[in-house]
Design an enzyme around this catalytic site. Sequence first.
Site, PDB file in Angstrom:
ATOM      1  N   HIS A 247       0.095 -11.849   2.443  1.00  0.00           N
ATOM      2  CA  HIS A 247      -0.935 -11.072   1.763  1.00  0.00           C
ATOM      3  C   HIS A 247      -1.778 -11.900   0.789  1.00  0.00           C
ATOM      4  CE1 HIS A 247      -1.770  -6.620   0.570  1.00  0.00           C
ATOM      5  NE2 HIS A 247      -2.866  -7.327   0.535  1.00  0.00           N
TER       6      HIS A 247
ATOM      7  N   SER B 116     -11.323   8.765   4.249  1.00  0.00           N
ATOM      8  CA  SER B 116     -10.612   9.981   4.631  1.00  0.00           C
ATOM      9  C   SER B 116     -11.604  11.047   5.080  1.00  0.00           C
ATOM     10  CB  SER B 116      -9.774  10.506   3.452  1.00  0.00           C
ATOM     11  OG  SER B 116     -10.599  10.701   2.317  1.00  0.00           O
TER      12      SER B 116
ATOM     13  N   SER C 213     -12.594  -4.488   2.480  1.00  0.00           N
ATOM     14  CA  SER C 213     -13.627  -3.942   1.587  1.00  0.00           C
ATOM     15  C   SER C 213     -15.029  -4.297   2.091  1.00  0.00           C
ATOM     16  CB  SER C 213     -13.426  -4.459   0.151  1.00  0.00           C
ATOM     17  OG  SER C 213     -12.183  -4.073  -0.358  1.00  0.00           O
TER      18      SER C 213
ATOM     19  N   TYR D  44       0.814  -1.218   0.000  1.00  0.00           N
ATOM     20  CA  TYR D  44       0.000   0.000   0.000  1.00  0.00           C
ATOM     21  C   TYR D  44       0.846   1.265   0.000  1.00  0.00           C
ATOM     22  CZ  TYR D  44      -3.652  -3.217   1.763  1.00  0.00           C
ATOM     23  OH  TYR D  44      -4.518  -4.252   1.959  1.00  0.00           O
TER      24      TYR D  44
ATOM     25  N   SER E 219      -3.914 -13.990   4.406  1.00  0.00           N
ATOM     26  CA  SER E 219      -4.961 -13.208   3.761  1.00  0.00           C
ATOM     27  C   SER E 219      -5.268 -13.826   2.406  1.00  0.00           C
ATOM     28  CB  SER E 219      -4.498 -11.752   3.594  1.00  0.00           C
ATOM     29  OG  SER E 219      -5.494 -10.962   2.988  1.00  0.00           O
TER      30      SER E 219
END
Length: 374
Positions: free
Chosen positions: A196, A330, A284, A115, A234
């Site tokens: 991941h 955000s 998500s 990320y 994950s």
Amino acid sequence: PVSTTKMLSQAILVTLSLIAAIGAAVAAESSCSSSSSLPSKIQTSNVPTIRLANGVEMPAVAAGSCFRDCSKTDANPSGIASNPNFFGFLPEKTYRSLTLALEMGYTHIDTALVYRSQKQIGAVLAAQFMSGALRREDVFVTSKLFHGEMSGLTRRGSTLPLDDMTPEEVADAIEGQFELILEELGVGYVDLMLLHWPAVMNSKSEGNAARRLAAWKVLEDMYERGQARAIGVSNFSEHHLEQLMKDGARILPMVNQIEASVYKQWDDIKAYCESRGISLMAYSPLGLGKESLLTDPVVKSIAETKGVAPSQVALRYLIQKGYAVLPMSSSEERLRLNLDLFGFELSEEEMKRLEPLAKSKDEGIGLPSPYDMS
């Protein structure tokens, strides 16, 4: 006279620098000796925790940090008006988002090497630690490594050309990635480290199982050395998990982070993990698909009845199904809504109304199925 003035000014500056350095050293020494007993200045939230198999308590809501703009196509520009050709991650959004999240009481932060948001997280945490607003033990940091290359989105360094690597090369690379994560975050350990992906996306390489095991053994070693308080995976299917243990893993993964929402469920993966005591995290959880689950008539109807936002219904649904959730925003308002999930509860009838949506929609954010990788 001019040179004398300059010399005096320089002497004063040197003296002030020495005083500041001594003060910092005294403060650091005091912090080392008594930081664990000092109270935090930020009031952490009352978000419940999920107890992992090793007894570690994981907060059930995390602040996500995978900020990106991947809207550009051959026909459409990116969402950045000043840079229409952009396609990729936007880690700079992490500064304000995480600062707001911590002020609101979030204690769980989710990130990953790919990320590119870890340095920003480290900077925000450093400011909180320096001010005494938070202590290291007040926050739960989850990160991820072992990500294959994604053409057009990722670069070498945060990802690996896994299909071209031997297990020995993978082990060496994962040790390096683990160390890099700690350096970027500016911490001595993470609370949870995950593999991941089980392989390069959609890879059918015969060497995938051996590479996974090599990477997992590095995590086992780091866990035993205290570099991670818990370890997990994950995007793993039940087949990946079963094979990992059969191939020689000594420690069963404590967490499996998978995509999950009102519109997307992996029922067999969930059932397997629950049967083995592997906790689940949902990424998500509010979707990013072609259809917005936040405008779904069933979700909206329940939200109106409860007097809450549709996003809160969608997240609460996952919480009641046993997931930890990691929404990302955000927006100050949405960050607050995403944390405020424990003042109401969905009834059994409301849960049943939401349950069929995943089967009828089966819509995720467009990532490969865990079952598409050998």
